[in-house]
Write a protein that holds these residues in place. Structure first.
Motif, mmCIF file in Angstrom:
data_model
loop_
_atom_site.group_PDB
_atom_site.id
_atom_site.type_symbol
_atom_site.label_atom_id
_atom_site.label_comp_id
_atom_site.label_asym_id
_atom_site.label_seq_id
_atom_site.Cartn_x
_atom_site.Cartn_y
_atom_site.Cartn_z
ATOM 1 N N LYS A 19 5.292 17.783 -2.422
ATOM 2 C CA LYS A 19 6.448 17.711 -3.327
ATOM 3 C C LYS A 19 6.000 17.456 -4.771
ATOM 4 O O LYS A 19 6.774 17.652 -5.703
ATOM 5 N N GLY A 20 4.748 16.996 -4.923
ATOM 6 C CA GLY A 20 4.199 16.735 -6.253
ATOM 7 C C GLY A 20 3.947 15.262 -6.503
ATOM 8 O O GLY A 20 4.836 14.439 -6.273
ATOM 9 N N CYS A 21 2.746 14.942 -6.943
ATOM 10 C CA CYS A 21 2.401 13.558 -7.286
ATOM 11 C C CYS A 21 1.131 13.576 -8.139
ATOM 12 O O CYS A 21 0.422 14.576 -8.204
ATOM 13 N N ASP A 22 0.869 12.459 -8.800
ATOM 14 C CA ASP A 22 -0.328 12.338 -9.639
ATOM 15 C C ASP A 22 -1.483 11.656 -8.911
ATOM 16 O O ASP A 22 -2.646 11.971 -9.147
ATOM 17 N N VAL A 23 -1.133 10.697 -8.039
ATOM 18 C CA VAL A 23 -2.152 9.911 -7.348
ATOM 19 C C VAL A 23 -1.773 9.758 -5.873
ATOM 20 O O VAL A 23 -0.608 9.504 -5.552
ATOM 21 N N VAL A 24 -2.754 9.915 -5.019
ATOM 22 C CA VAL A 24 -2.601 9.578 -3.600
ATOM 23 C C VAL A 24 -3.523 8.399 -3.330
ATOM 24 O O VAL A 24 -4.731 8.487 -3.517
ATOM 25 N N TYR A 25 -2.920 7.284 -2.920
ATOM 26 C CA TYR A 25 -3.686 6.055 -2.682
ATOM 27 C C TYR A 25 -3.713 5.793 -1.183
ATOM 28 O O TYR A 25 -2.654 5.675 -0.550
ATOM 29 N N ILE A 26 -4.906 5.715 -0.623
ATOM 30 C CA ILE A 26 -5.030 5.478 0.815
ATOM 31 C C ILE A 26 -5.958 4.306 1.086
ATOM 32 O O ILE A 26 -6.814 3.960 0.270
ATOM 33 N N GLU A 27 -5.768 3.701 2.235
ATOM 34 C CA GLU A 27 -6.644 2.656 2.736
ATOM 35 C C GLU A 27 -6.915 2.972 4.199
ATOM 36 O O GLU A 27 -5.982 3.187 4.972
ATOM 37 N N THR A 28 -8.190 3.034 4.576
ATOM 38 C CA THR A 28 -8.523 3.317 5.975
ATOM 39 C C THR A 28 -9.869 2.714 6.328
ATOM 40 O O THR A 28 -10.837 2.960 5.607
ATOM 41 N N PRO A 29 -9.953 1.898 7.378
ATOM 42 C CA PRO A 29 -8.848 1.382 8.179
ATOM 43 C C PRO A 29 -7.901 0.514 7.334
ATOM 44 O O PRO A 29 -8.335 -0.095 6.368
ATOM 45 N N THR A 30 -6.643 0.461 7.755
ATOM 46 C CA THR A 30 -5.654 -0.280 6.992
ATOM 47 C C THR A 30 -5.701 -1.772 7.342
ATOM 48 O O THR A 30 -6.147 -2.162 8.424
ATOM 49 N N ASN A 31 -5.227 -2.562 6.424
ATOM 50 C CA ASN A 31 -5.115 -4.007 6.603
ATOM 51 C C ASN A 31 -3.653 -4.354 6.878
ATOM 52 O O ASN A 31 -2.795 -4.016 6.062
#
Length: 278
Positions: free
Chosen positions: A32-44
């Motif tokens: 859909k549109g975005c400037d930043v994708v922030y991920i954490e893996t493995p997640t807390n």
């Protein structure tokens, strides 16, 4: 999580939280549109696994920068930049330092992006002081040795807890029945030194259990040479409401357990006696 739930929206930054185990939903939102994708893996703290390469492909298609929080995995177990991420961040307080005696954060990635962050921090502060920087650099010298021990011990403890009648669920990507195990096996060299588990009971049982542990420090941190434990309800996610924790899939009976470098048989005996007291 509070950064995305409260702080960024206050600065009129649009944020969309996605169910991190649903890659199709994440791809749809990115498209859909975005400037930043922030991920954490493995997640807390529930150790969900995100397919880094897959999400990076979707982000690049949308022209977005990918930032990956690699704190739980550490550079020993996982390298998001090799899988397509633009920037990687670490809470250096945790595994990188490894001794619970310094606080700091580290950023790595594309030179032009790191330079932007560096220039912003130069003007706005706060910068890491020399003493904690030295302690973090010292800790990193033994990072690989520590993680080898912590990886092996965490898997053994997770397998033990999974078979215990007083434990309702164990969250650890090294377990073959973990929903993200196949992805973790593909993108990680080790499954990390942190696991979490839910007791078959309420929060009162959690408090009783934690008081019975003899070899574990009850603390909000993780990644230390000493084993640390605590419920996200009063540690890592204490600033969230119960409803917000529920939305993030964090049970009130959850315990996060960060395995140290102690003898694993000692830790197993400690868990056994604490569970037997319930």
């Amino acid at each position: 999580s509070k950064i995305f739930l409260d702080f960024l929206p206050a600065y009129r930054v649009g944020v969309k939280l996605c169910e991190t185990s649903n890659h199709e939903e994440m791809e749809e939102e990115i498209a859909k549109g975005c400037d930043v994708v922030y991920i954490e893996t493995p997640t807390n703290p529930t150790l969900k696994i995100i397919d880094i390469r897959r999400i990076c492909v979707a982000a690049k298609r949308a022209g977005a920068i990918v930032i990956a929080d690699n704190t739980f995995a550490s550079p020993i177990n996982q390298n998001p930049i090799q899988l397509g991420a633009d920037l990687v961040i670490h809470s250096a307080t945790k595994f990188l330092c490894g001794h619970s005696d310094a606080m700091g954060g580290l950023l790595a990635g594309k030179k032009e992006l790191v330079k932007k962050v560096f220039q912003f921090r130069e003007i706005n502060g706060a910068s890491l002081q020399a003493d904690p920087a030295y302690l973090i650099a010292r800790g990193m010298k033994t990072l690989e040795l520590r993680l080898e021990r912590q990886n092996a011990s965490a898997l053994k403890i997770a397998q033990y807890l999974q078979s215990h009648s007083k434990v309702s669920e164990v969250f650890y990507p090294g377990l073959e029945n973990h929903p993200g195990h196949a992805i973790a096996k593909e993108q990680m060299r080790g499954f990390g030194g942190v696991l979490s588990f839910s007791l078959d009971g309420n929060y009162e049982m959690v408090k009783k259990f934690l008081k019975k542990l003899e070899l574990v420090h009850l603390a909000a941190s993780l990644g230390s040479v000493g084993t640390l434990a605590g419920p996200p309800r009063t540690t890592s996610h204490v600033e969230l409401t119960e409803a917000q924790r529920q939305m993030l899939g964090i049970p009130e009976s959850l315990i996060r357990y960060s395995v140290g470098i102690e003898n694993v048989e000692d830790l197993l005996e400690d868990l056994e006696q604490a569970l037997a007291a319930l």
